[in-house]
Design an enzyme around this catalytic site. Structure first.
Site, PDB file in Angstrom:
ATOM      1  N   CYS A  96       0.811  -1.215   0.000  1.00 37.01           N
ATOM      2  CA  CYS A  96       0.000   0.000   0.000  1.00 37.01           C
ATOM      3  C   CYS A  96       0.852   1.277   0.000  1.00 37.01           C
ATOM      4  O   CYS A  96       1.446   1.595  -1.013  1.00 37.01           O
ATOM      5  CB  CYS A  96      -1.013  -0.040   1.139  1.00 37.01           C
ATOM      6  SG  CYS A  96      -2.403   1.061   0.798  1.00 37.01           S
ATOM      7  N   HIS A 200      -3.411  -5.238   2.045  1.00 39.15           N
ATOM      8  CA  HIS A 200      -3.102  -5.426   3.463  1.00 39.15           C
ATOM      9  C   HIS A 200      -3.807  -6.722   3.838  1.00 39.15           C
ATOM     10  O   HIS A 200      -4.149  -7.519   2.995  1.00 39.15           O
ATOM     11  CB  HIS A 200      -3.728  -4.313   4.310  1.00 39.15           C
ATOM     12  CG  HIS A 200      -3.144  -2.974   4.107  1.00 39.15           C
ATOM     13  ND1 HIS A 200      -1.961  -2.589   4.685  1.00 39.15           N
ATOM     14  CD2 HIS A 200      -3.599  -1.903   3.431  1.00 39.15           C
ATOM     15  CE1 HIS A 200      -1.728  -1.326   4.368  1.00 39.15           C
ATOM     16  NE2 HIS A 200      -2.696  -0.880   3.602  1.00 39.15           N
TER      17      HIS A 200
END
Ligand code: GLN
Length: 247
Positions: A96, A200
């Site tokens: 991310c 994630h």
């Protein structure tokens, strides 16, 4: 096989949201269960980096504010080491916010946060809602023990949209979720052993097979050379993440 997998966590205090730390724990456990040593070090703001001292460099997710600090520091004190490490085949894994910093830049309005340029991608904070939710992607990794395309499942939450350069390979194809920009159907990016993804989850506890692929690759081995583990719970976690994404 080298005696230990040497992992370096970059900015573990700043770039660590959605329990990205779990990724490091999974690497550690899966090595130790197989009798492979594991050495974890970290490199934070202002600290130098030895490109030859680690087999895998990890950078997790972060808020825009923390990414700014890290971007500055990456360029000042770690860029050439990371380029050298990637060049010699070390794994560089960005999740991310960390993924965004592997590209050329992250633009937020007028502001341009410069990235490492390890992958050919730019990230832009465009109009529109944050891209949030459960996500599943299909990936094909050439030396996976199981040669079929596989699924990575996780959770994404990003305001930035990442656009890949013309020749830049994605990590995978979106099955469910938004991926890089909510439009292209592509997720993540990969250039040799440099890998970026929005997943994630944390990523590795939900995708143990991918942790093994990373371990093997970082050690210069094929995943089929790693001894199999009792993966009942890991498999459940993977299936749960897939179910959450609707795949
Ligand atoms: N701050 C970045 C964004 O919002 C990355 C977020 C994250 O790491 N989850 O796009």
């Amino acid at each position: 096989m080298p005696e230990a997998l040497r992992v370096c966590a970059l900015y573990p205090d700043l770039m660590n949201i959605y329990a990205d730390r779990g990724n490091l724990i999974v690497l550690e456990r899966r090595c130790s269960w197989r009798g492979i040593g594991f050495e974890l070090s970290s490199s934070g703001l202002g600290e130098q980096l030895d490109p030859d001292a680690h087999d895998l460099f990890y950078i997790g997710g972060g808020q825009d504010r923390d990414q700014r600090l890290c971007a500055e520091d990456l360029l000042e004190s770690k860029s050439s080491a990371l380029h050298a490490a990637a060049e010699r085949g070390a794994i560089v894994l960005g999740v991310c916010g960390g993924y965004q910093l592997l590209g050329h830049s992250y633009a937020i309005g007028e502001e341009l946060i410069p990235g490492l340029g390890l992958i050919d991608a730019v990230t832009v904070r465009e109009e529109g809602p944050r891209l949030i939710g459960n996500v599943a992607i299909e990936v094909s990794l050439e030396d996976d023990a199981d040669a079929r395309p596989r699924v990575l499942a996780g959770f994404e939450n990003h305001g930035g949209r990442t656009h890949l350069g013309a020749g830049q390979e994605a990590l995978g194809r979106v099955l469910k979720g938004h991926g890089n920009d909510g439009r292209s159907g592509l997720e993540g990016a990969r250039r040799a052993n440099t890998i970026g993804t929005y997943l994630h989850g944390p990523l590795l506890p939900k995708n143990a097979w991918f942790a093994d692929w990373l371990i093997a690759r970082a050690l210069g081995r094929d995943s089929s050379e790693l001894s199999p583990l009792e993966d009942e719970l890991e498999q459940q976690a993977h299936l749960g993440a897939r179910r959450a994404a609707g795949v």
